[in-house]
Enzyme design. Sequence first.
Site, PDB file in Angstrom:
ATOM      1  N   HIS A  33     -36.563 -15.721  46.509  1.00 64.03           N
ATOM      2  CA  HIS A  33     -37.010 -15.950  45.117  1.00 64.03           C
ATOM      3  C   HIS A  33     -38.480 -16.387  45.181  1.00 64.03           C
ATOM      4  O   HIS A  33     -39.309 -15.683  45.750  1.00 64.03           O
ATOM      5  CB  HIS A  33     -36.056 -16.983  44.505  1.00 64.03           C
ATOM      6  CG  HIS A  33     -36.181 -17.222  43.033  1.00 64.03           C
ATOM      7  ND1 HIS A  33     -36.903 -16.422  42.188  1.00 64.03           N
ATOM      8  CD2 HIS A  33     -35.647 -18.209  42.235  1.00 64.03           C
ATOM      9  CE1 HIS A  33     -36.808 -16.896  40.951  1.00 64.03           C
ATOM     10  NE2 HIS A  33     -36.056 -17.984  40.951  1.00 64.03           N
ATOM     11  N   HIS A  64     -36.672  -5.881  43.982  1.00 63.88           N
ATOM     12  CA  HIS A  64     -36.274  -6.756  42.896  1.00 63.88           C
ATOM     13  C   HIS A  64     -34.884  -6.368  42.417  1.00 63.88           C
ATOM     14  O   HIS A  64     -34.550  -5.190  42.416  1.00 63.88           O
ATOM     15  CB  HIS A  64     -37.271  -6.643  41.718  1.00 63.88           C
ATOM     16  CG  HIS A  64     -37.235  -7.820  40.828  1.00 63.88           C
ATOM     17  ND1 HIS A  64     -36.359  -7.913  39.780  1.00 63.88           N
ATOM     18  CD2 HIS A  64     -37.946  -8.970  40.855  1.00 63.88           C
ATOM     19  CE1 HIS A  64     -36.546  -9.076  39.188  1.00 63.88           C
ATOM     20  NE2 HIS A  64     -37.498  -9.743  39.817  1.00 63.88           N
ATOM     21  N   ASP A 120     -44.681 -11.606  43.625  1.00 59.75           N
ATOM     22  CA  ASP A 120     -45.102 -12.469  44.729  1.00 59.75           C
ATOM     23  C   ASP A 120     -46.025 -11.774  45.726  1.00 59.75           C
ATOM     24  O   ASP A 120     -46.549 -12.425  46.625  1.00 59.75           O
ATOM     25  CB  ASP A 120     -43.866 -12.996  45.476  1.00 59.75           C
ATOM     26  CG  ASP A 120     -43.048 -13.913  44.590  1.00 59.75           C
ATOM     27  OD1 ASP A 120     -43.649 -14.754  43.922  1.00 59.75           O
ATOM     28  OD2 ASP A 120     -41.816 -13.767  44.547  1.00 59.75           O
TER      29      ASP A 120
HETATM   30  N1  COA Z   1     -37.865  -4.721  51.984  1.00 58.71           N
HETATM   31  C1  COA Z   1     -37.134  -3.717  52.518  1.00 58.71           C
HETATM   32  N2  COA Z   1     -35.987  -3.265  51.983  1.00 58.71           N
HETATM   33  C2  COA Z   1     -35.570  -3.866  50.846  1.00 58.71           C
HETATM   34  C3  COA Z   1     -36.297  -4.907  50.251  1.00 58.71           C
HETATM   35  C4  COA Z   1     -37.477  -5.331  50.860  1.00 58.71           C
HETATM   36  N3  COA Z   1     -38.197  -6.322  50.355  1.00 58.71           N
HETATM   37  N4  COA Z   1     -35.650  -5.314  49.141  1.00 58.71           N
HETATM   38  C5  COA Z   1     -34.550  -4.553  49.048  1.00 58.71           C
HETATM   39  N5  COA Z   1     -34.499  -3.683  50.078  1.00 58.71           N
HETATM   40  C6  COA Z   1     -33.452  -2.673  50.328  1.00 58.71           C
HETATM   41  C7  COA Z   1     -32.266  -3.365  51.014  1.00 58.71           C
HETATM   42  O1  COA Z   1     -32.374  -3.332  52.407  1.00 58.71           O
HETATM   43  C8  COA Z   1     -31.112  -2.544  50.505  1.00 58.71           C
HETATM   44  O2  COA Z   1     -31.047  -1.364  51.249  1.00 58.71           O
HETATM   45  P1  COA Z   1     -29.629  -0.710  51.618  1.00 58.71           P
HETATM   46  O3  COA Z   1     -29.100  -0.197  50.320  1.00 58.71           O
HETATM   47  O4  COA Z   1     -29.979   0.374  52.587  1.00 58.71           O
HETATM   48  O5  COA Z   1     -28.795  -1.789  52.209  1.00 58.71           O
HETATM   49  C9  COA Z   1     -31.538  -2.175  49.080  1.00 58.71           C
HETATM   50  O6  COA Z   1     -32.960  -2.205  49.086  1.00 58.71           O
HETATM   51  C10 COA Z   1     -31.013  -3.159  48.025  1.00 58.71           C
HETATM   52  O7  COA Z   1     -31.347  -4.462  48.462  1.00 58.71           O
HETATM   53  P2  COA Z   1     -30.542  -5.773  48.069  1.00 58.71           P
HETATM   54  O8  COA Z   1     -30.858  -6.827  49.069  1.00 58.71           O
HETATM   55  O9  COA Z   1     -29.098  -5.461  47.821  1.00 58.71           O
HETATM   56  O10 COA Z   1     -31.203  -6.098  46.701  1.00 58.71           O
HETATM   57  P3  COA Z   1     -31.002  -7.423  45.857  1.00 58.71           P
HETATM   58  O11 COA Z   1     -31.014  -7.020  44.464  1.00 58.71           O
HETATM   59  O12 COA Z   1     -29.857  -8.232  46.325  1.00 58.71           O
HETATM   60  O13 COA Z   1     -32.299  -8.254  46.301  1.00 58.71           O
HETATM   61  C11 COA Z   1     -34.382  -9.188  46.440  1.00 58.71           C
HETATM   62  C12 COA Z   1     -33.427  -8.409  45.564  1.00 58.71           C
HETATM   63  C13 COA Z   1     -35.590  -9.602  45.631  1.00 58.71           C
HETATM   64  C14 COA Z   1     -33.690 -10.467  46.931  1.00 58.71           C
HETATM   65  C15 COA Z   1     -34.806  -8.306  47.648  1.00 58.71           C
HETATM   66  O14 COA Z   1     -35.474  -7.159  47.181  1.00 58.71           O
HETATM   67  C16 COA Z   1     -35.651  -9.062  48.660  1.00 58.71           C
HETATM   68  O15 COA Z   1     -35.105  -9.776  49.510  1.00 58.71           O
HETATM   69  N6  COA Z   1     -37.024  -8.961  48.565  1.00 58.71           N
HETATM   70  C17 COA Z   1     -37.898  -9.700  49.445  1.00 58.71           C
HETATM   71  C18 COA Z   1     -38.064 -11.123  48.947  1.00 58.71           C
HETATM   72  C19 COA Z   1     -38.917 -11.182  47.692  1.00 58.71           C
HETATM   73  O16 COA Z   1     -39.979 -10.606  47.615  1.00 58.71           O
HETATM   74  N7  COA Z   1     -38.428 -11.957  46.733  1.00 58.71           N
HETATM   75  C20 COA Z   1     -39.137 -12.195  45.501  1.00 58.71           C
HETATM   76  C21 COA Z   1     -38.481 -11.509  44.352  1.00 58.71           C
HETATM   77  S1  COA Z   1     -39.463 -11.658  42.882  1.00 58.71           S
END
Ligand code: COA
Length: 416
Positions: free
Chosen positions: A258, A297, A353
Amino acid sequence: MSAQVVNQIIKEAAIKAAHETNDEPEPGLTKGVEWPVTATLGRGLEGAISNTTEIGYVNGAKGWLIYRGYNCFDLAEQSSFEETAYLLLYGKLPTISDLNGFNDKLLAYRNIPQSVIQVLKMLPIKKSHPMSSLATAVSVLGNLDGDSDKAEVEAEREISIKLIAQMATIAAAIARIRQGREPVNPDPTLSNAANFLYMMTGEAPDEVAERIMDVSLILHADHGMNASTFTTMVVNSSLSDMYSSVVGGIGSLKGPLHGGANERVLYDLQEIGSPDNVTSWFNKARESKRKVMGFGHRVYKAYDPRARILGPVAHLMAEKNAESQRLYDTAVALEKAVTQALGKEKKIFPNVDFYSGIVYKAMSIDTAMFTPIFAVSRIAGWTARALEYLKDNRLFRPRAVYTGPAKAEYIGIDRR
Ligand code: COA
């Protein structure tokens, strides 16, 4: 350079956003739901509908962020954080006299009690994370307010305004104490954004720095049912108190999935070092299934509108010094690599971010303070939504599906 440059950036970002998401269907806004509602759920409450709200709306396909009907580009260009906070709390843009009254209140509340500073000084503040220090300070404020348990909207609104005013003062005090310096008292003549920078550095910021911080605070103020907003609302829904609810929100925002991502982005960019190293770094990240911080996201499957503004603002700030320029160039190369690999297939684009840290770094702000800056802004959304929900409160209480054994035979400790 004048603050007009920043407004021009926002105008151009808005045009680009409208152009690039033009062929996405217009979202069908709903007027409400008939409870109980049927929804398809994914893990992590994906798809769950917890409540109705008039506060803000995020459309992931269009890349829209709207506060009370106003799109974030208009607010970022024309509004201030104070106006935005008023809008979120009261449901309408303030008139001049509304805003004056609100500013007077913020001013009256902006100083923090000396005991909060004393407690901060007692913490191992150089070792602990500033978000943990922030949570402690808000908890101390709750301890000092003997009148905080009323669970009434008007009483909690007053606490909310106080916290909106004091979050910047506390965060700045933490930044100073971490540097072994004395906290700086707020300057009553400065805006929230300018005061925040002034209290961190001891110097009043120039017009451009103030405007950029103000825009950043506007853009971070609210964002649907994100984890920290939901946490704040969950705590408040037990009729706890606003301080405890906000402490919960701070704890949730701290995490790297987050708000904590902004800090991690900068460490990653520093680790990568230069645009030339992006490909090998990203390949390794993919091999180890490491998520790239600042990308992806739960809601946005288009470019995050906030990143559309903060990206070009980071570009502007990159000119400040060689380190900022290198960080920015590395970020641009990383964006290209990630979106080429994951943009089309997984709809992974930079989020809010990704570029914010480069902006703050160019302002000489300590990396560990990036997430507290987020809190200085998001306090407006947390409290506005907790107050809205309190008006027709119902305890949040979802279920988990139990998959453990049903009948385990108890074995005494001496026989285990
Ligand atoms: N880098 C690489 N791959 C990513 C990714 C990232 N930052 N974010 C998502 N993915 C991929 C996942 O590996 C997953 O792939 P798969 O389907 O092959 O398993 C797919 O996209 C869906 O990801 P998931 O983790 O289920 O999405 P979510 O909705 O639970 O998570 C976040 C959303 C924001 C937690 C996630 O995108 C993330 O961890 N981002 C990095 C942290 C970040 O920048 N957070 C700030 C958000 S404002």
